[in-house]
Design a protein around this motif. Sequence first.
Motif, PDB file in Angstrom:
ATOM      1  N   LEU A   1       3.303  11.031   3.303  1.00 35.40           N
ATOM      2  CA  LEU A   1       2.311  11.216   2.108  1.00 35.40           C
ATOM      3  C   LEU A   1       1.100  11.571   2.323  1.00 35.40           C
ATOM      4  N   LEU A   2       0.720  11.680   3.573  1.00 37.27           N
ATOM      5  CA  LEU A   2      -0.699  12.253   3.975  1.00 37.27           C
ATOM      6  C   LEU A   2      -0.527  13.940   3.987  1.00 37.27           C
ATOM      7  N   PRO A   3       0.547  14.411   4.127  1.00 38.80           N
ATOM      8  CA  PRO A   3       0.483  16.014   3.993  1.00 38.80           C
ATOM      9  C   PRO A   3       0.281  16.192   2.239  1.00 38.80           C
ATOM     10  N   VAL A   4       0.912  15.446   1.469  1.00 38.34           N
ATOM     11  CA  VAL A   4       0.904  15.742  -0.050  1.00 38.34           C
ATOM     12  C   VAL A   4      -0.728  15.463  -0.257  1.00 38.34           C
ATOM     13  N   PHE A   5      -1.143  14.332   0.070  1.00 38.99           N
ATOM     14  CA  PHE A   5      -2.613  14.101  -0.347  1.00 38.99           C
ATOM     15  C   PHE A   5      -3.624  15.098   0.364  1.00 38.99           C
ATOM     16  N   ARG A   6      -3.331  15.532   1.505  1.00 36.42           N
ATOM     17  CA  ARG A   6      -4.101  16.781   2.319  1.00 36.42           C
ATOM     18  C   ARG A   6      -4.112  17.910   1.354  1.00 36.42           C
ATOM     19  N   ARG A   7      -2.870  18.253   0.808  1.00 34.02           N
ATOM     20  CA  ARG A   7      -3.010  19.398  -0.060  1.00 34.02           C
ATOM     21  C   ARG A   7      -3.653  19.262  -1.395  1.00 34.02           C
TER      22      ARG A   7
ATOM     23  N   ALA B   1      -4.141   2.701   5.492  1.00 31.61           N
ATOM     24  CA  ALA B   1      -2.450   2.589   5.404  1.00 31.61           C
ATOM     25  C   ALA B   1      -2.087   2.802   7.043  1.00 31.61           C
ATOM     26  N   ASN B   2      -1.711   1.922   7.580  1.00 31.87           N
ATOM     27  CA  ASN B   2      -1.527   1.904   8.833  1.00 31.87           C
ATOM     28  C   ASN B   2       0.046   1.845   9.124  1.00 31.87           C
ATOM     29  N   TYR B   3       0.774   2.509   8.183  1.00 31.81           N
ATOM     30  CA  TYR B   3       2.182   2.661   8.231  1.00 31.81           C
ATOM     31  C   TYR B   3       2.684   4.175   8.714  1.00 31.81           C
ATOM     32  N   SER B   4       3.344   4.216   9.690  1.00 33.39           N
ATOM     33  CA  SER B   4       3.838   5.632  10.197  1.00 33.39           C
ATOM     34  C   SER B   4       4.387   6.413   8.970  1.00 33.39           C
ATOM     35  N   TRP B   5       5.372   5.645   8.249  1.00 31.43           N
ATOM     36  CA  TRP B   5       6.277   6.289   7.147  1.00 31.43           C
ATOM     37  C   TRP B   5       5.058   7.138   6.220  1.00 31.43           C
ATOM     38  N   ALA B   6       4.223   6.143   5.638  1.00 27.03           N
ATOM     39  CA  ALA B   6       3.281   6.650   4.781  1.00 27.03           C
ATOM     40  C   ALA B   6       2.332   7.855   5.166  1.00 27.03           C
TER      41      ALA B   6
ATOM     42  N   HIS C   1       0.930  -1.143  -0.110  1.00 23.03           N
ATOM     43  CA  HIS C   1       0.065  -0.084   0.027  1.00 23.03           C
ATOM     44  C   HIS C   1       0.935   0.959  -0.091  1.00 23.03           C
ATOM     45  N   PRO C   2       1.931   1.297   0.817  1.00 27.35           N
ATOM     46  CA  PRO C   2       2.752   2.661   0.939  1.00 27.35           C
ATOM     47  C   PRO C   2       3.192   2.887  -0.483  1.00 27.35           C
ATOM     48  N   LEU C   3       3.687   2.014  -1.200  1.00 29.87           N
ATOM     49  CA  LEU C   3       4.294   2.154  -2.836  1.00 29.87           C
ATOM     50  C   LEU C   3       3.188   2.467  -3.537  1.00 29.87           C
ATOM     51  N   VAL C   4       2.043   1.881  -3.538  1.00 28.08           N
ATOM     52  CA  VAL C   4       1.036   2.356  -4.239  1.00 28.08           C
ATOM     53  C   VAL C   4       0.283   3.789  -4.110  1.00 28.08           C
ATOM     54  N   LEU C   5       0.383   4.151  -2.765  1.00 33.06           N
ATOM     55  CA  LEU C   5       0.068   5.565  -2.516  1.00 33.06           C
ATOM     56  C   LEU C   5       1.402   6.560  -3.037  1.00 33.06           C
ATOM     57  N   LEU C   6       2.561   6.053  -2.966  1.00 36.55           N
ATOM     58  CA  LEU C   6       3.636   6.939  -3.525  1.00 36.55           C
ATOM     59  C   LEU C   6       3.418   7.048  -5.103  1.00 36.55           C
TER      60      LEU C   6
END
Length: 500
Positions: free
Chosen positions: A202-208, A193-198, A156-161
């Motif tokens: 990645l969350l700040p990018v998607f928030r914007r 996505a329960n990964y702290s890295w994501a 999932h983190p890879l897909v999100l990236l």
Amino acid sequence: MPRKGSRKVRTGCLTCKARKVKCDEGKPHCNRCITTGRACSGYATKPSSGLLWNRPRQLFQSIDSASEGRALHFFCEKTAQFLSGATDPYFWTHLVMQFSNFEPAVRHSVIAISSLYEQFQAEGEKSHSGVQLRDNSLALQHYNAAIRELKTTDNHPLVLLVCILFICIEFLQSNKEAAIQHCKHGIALLEDANYSWAREHLLPVFRRLSSFPFFFGTGSIDFPDLVSVNSPLPTSFDDYIDAAADSYRFGDLRYKTVSSDLLEEQKVVENLLDEWQVLFKGLDTRSMLPTTPTTEWYNLGIEFIKAMSRAILLVRYELSRITLAIAFEANEMCYDQYLSGFQRALDSCLLVDSVLPDGSRMPTTKREPQFIFETGFMVWLHLIATKCRVLSIRLEALRLIRVLGVPRENLWELDQVYALARRVIEIEHGVVLNDEGQPATPVQCPGLPPDEKRVRFTIMEPKSSTYIDLNGKEICGWTVGFVMRDERDAIVTRNEFIPA
């Protein structure tokens, strides 16, 4: 005599690493950055889960062709430096670059972005409506390869990236429908996505990104569910990066009682904005000024960076408060209650303008970059120019669109935004503006225009078109419908062709 070797420090701050200088590793900000007036970007942290961190000794291993190597080099030297605009470039210059070494889907996406970006830059004005994958065989080949790679993974983190990279590819093509779908898909995946890295990176990018479907979507079907991007405010802001309902206004529910649930949600958001303002006022402005590659490229200086960093956030805050407050109002006169908020937002932009060096005031067609992934000042200045009905304020906002805007900010096209704002002002005040955006004819309505003269919103054809004038000259522009209400409160649409 052979040169004496020295131990290479690999744990310095991100700013010193980018400048390729030795870091003294002071915490929380290194002394080298502080004494030279630079923003210390802190230190990289190893992700605790999700995608594993890997920094190969050799950058871009196993390159299959010279064209791929050139595209990756161009991304490293140019594209990644400018995509972030005035925001923190870490995502593009560090995360994407590193993962492109060991994740084929990321590398293929990077090559596609780099090739389209270079084409966009080279074509200048001609490409502002977007470049196309079908016209770029290298980009098309690697975009398809990235899609094939994603079909073989459940990471999932890879897909999100990669989802963010796909959104960038669609932005470059001005393909709003595909960009919205990728955005909705990514935001939906974030919920699981329960990964702290994501969530950290990645969350700040998607928030914007979450706001642009509301501007460019065609209805509620395009609006993403924002539950997954909601998170509580921190107890304090460490830096500027941390700080970073139409049916009731125009549709069938106009003049109807707003539900208690919606009013409660409006109040919750209002309280969050209050909390943000308190935290922002407590932010130390001396040590957290994000020098970006764009500001260094133009040698903009620390005063400009300081003004810009605060202004973009203050403008967003002021206009978010206004937009929230009028969400359920039935007419356009409601904006007149918030003229002081519009003035504060404009004052922040004027401060940036006042410290912008003369050498950076060049025509937009000669600026680099021509495209940025993030949203800058342009959309907010457009909102001031079209919704604040004080003529002097909106004329200044119109001028600043050209000064502070980039030719393309994701899906926002500067020429289009400027032409649309200019025409709204002309319609509402009964005036013709010259090429400098100043009245060329007497102003028929110098004060606040009445409700029936105000443009509610606009309907614009997605692609530019041309027509032949009486002299046989081809004119490029857009077909626009200006939605208004007449004296009887009936909806009318004023269709016009707006020249670029």
